[in-house]
Design an enzyme around this catalytic site. Structure first.
Site, PDB file in Angstrom:
ATOM      1  N   GLU A 267       0.834  -1.208   0.000  1.00 21.48           N
ATOM      2  CA  GLU A 267       0.000   0.000   0.000  1.00 21.48           C
ATOM      3  C   GLU A 267       0.866   1.255   0.000  1.00 21.48           C
ATOM      4  O   GLU A 267       0.527   2.246  -0.638  1.00 21.48           O
ATOM      5  CB  GLU A 267      -0.965   0.019   1.181  1.00 21.48           C
TER       6      GLU A 267
ATOM      7  N   GLY B 216      -5.691   4.699  -0.120  1.00 16.89           N
ATOM      8  CA  GLY B 216      -6.009   3.347  -0.535  1.00 16.89           C
ATOM      9  C   GLY B 216      -7.442   3.041  -0.123  1.00 16.89           C
ATOM     10  O   GLY B 216      -7.852   3.346   1.001  1.00 16.89           O
TER      11      GLY B 216
ATOM     12  N   VAL C 256       2.479 -16.100  -1.718  1.00 22.40           N
ATOM     13  CA  VAL C 256       2.777 -17.366  -2.366  1.00 22.40           C
ATOM     14  C   VAL C 256       4.063 -18.036  -1.893  1.00 22.40           C
ATOM     15  O   VAL C 256       4.302 -19.200  -2.201  1.00 22.40           O
ATOM     16  CB  VAL C 256       2.804 -17.205  -3.913  1.00 22.40           C
TER      17      VAL C 256
ATOM     18  N   SER D  32       7.194 -17.885   1.505  1.00 25.41           N
ATOM     19  CA  SER D  32       7.683 -17.294   2.754  1.00 25.41           C
ATOM     20  C   SER D  32       9.114 -16.808   2.582  1.00 25.41           C
ATOM     21  O   SER D  32       9.868 -17.314   1.752  1.00 25.41           O
ATOM     22  CB  SER D  32       7.653 -18.330   3.881  1.00 25.41           C
TER      23      SER D  32
ATOM     24  N   HIS E 116      -4.682   0.821 -14.185  1.00 24.24           N
ATOM     25  CA  HIS E 116      -5.616   1.871 -14.612  1.00 24.24           C
ATOM     26  C   HIS E 116      -5.281   3.146 -13.850  1.00 24.24           C
ATOM     27  O   HIS E 116      -5.146   3.124 -12.635  1.00 24.24           O
ATOM     28  CB  HIS E 116      -7.053   1.446 -14.305  1.00 24.24           C
TER      29      HIS E 116
ATOM     30  N   GLY F 159      -7.064   6.448 -13.610  1.00 33.01           N
ATOM     31  CA  GLY F 159      -8.157   7.373 -13.838  1.00 33.01           C
ATOM     32  C   GLY F 159      -7.982   8.652 -13.035  1.00 33.01           C
ATOM     33  O   GLY F 159      -7.110   8.745 -12.179  1.00 33.01           O
TER      34      GLY F 159
END
Length: 141
Positions: free
Chosen positions: A63, A83, A91, A93, A107, A109
């Protein structure tokens, strides 16, 4: 980009003091035409009890880099970036070293932005895949 790469990284570094980024030792390490990379050391400070990197620390890293990328690439001196949604798939460690989060726009915008953030270790192994949605909120003048 409105600033050169060195200036962008300096601007990102100025956002870190007295924030979660400083606590987690997150720093911005690279910027390109369409991406921003931040790194974080993997130490006991960011471990979960069994000694591996905590998923929440990875989400905080993601973030942080995604929100900073929104701020930088939108040239948003007139906006706050927040955020509004994040999802993560961890997926692999990792116990030590550094992890690197690369934010790339899906995207961009005027109001909302969608970011793909991949976290990798020092050997380029994929650790986590994160999707972040940010929103640009106008600053009151």
């Amino acid at each position: 980009m409105h600033l050169n790469k060195k200036e962008i990284l300096e601007q990102c570094a100025k956002m870190c003091p007295n924030t979660l980024l400083e606590t987690l030792e997150i720093s911005f390490s690279e910027v390109g035409e369409d991406y921003l990379i931040a790194k974080m050391p993997v130490t006991p400070k960011v471990h979960q009890p069994d000694g591996v990197l905590h998923g929440g620390a990875m989400v905080a890293l993601a973030e942080s880099v995604g929100s900073a990328a929104s701020y930088i690439f939108l040239n948003s001196k007139d906006f706050f970036i927040r955020g509004i949604e994040i999802s993560a798939n961890h997926v692999k460690s990792v116990k030590e070293g550094y992890v690197f989060a690369k934010a790339e726009a899906i995207h961009r915008g005027r109001t909302t932005q969608l970011w793909s953030i991949k976290i990798r270790d020092e050997e380029e192994n994929l650790i986590s895949v994160i999707k972040l949605t940010t929103i640009s909120l106008p600053k009151n003048k």
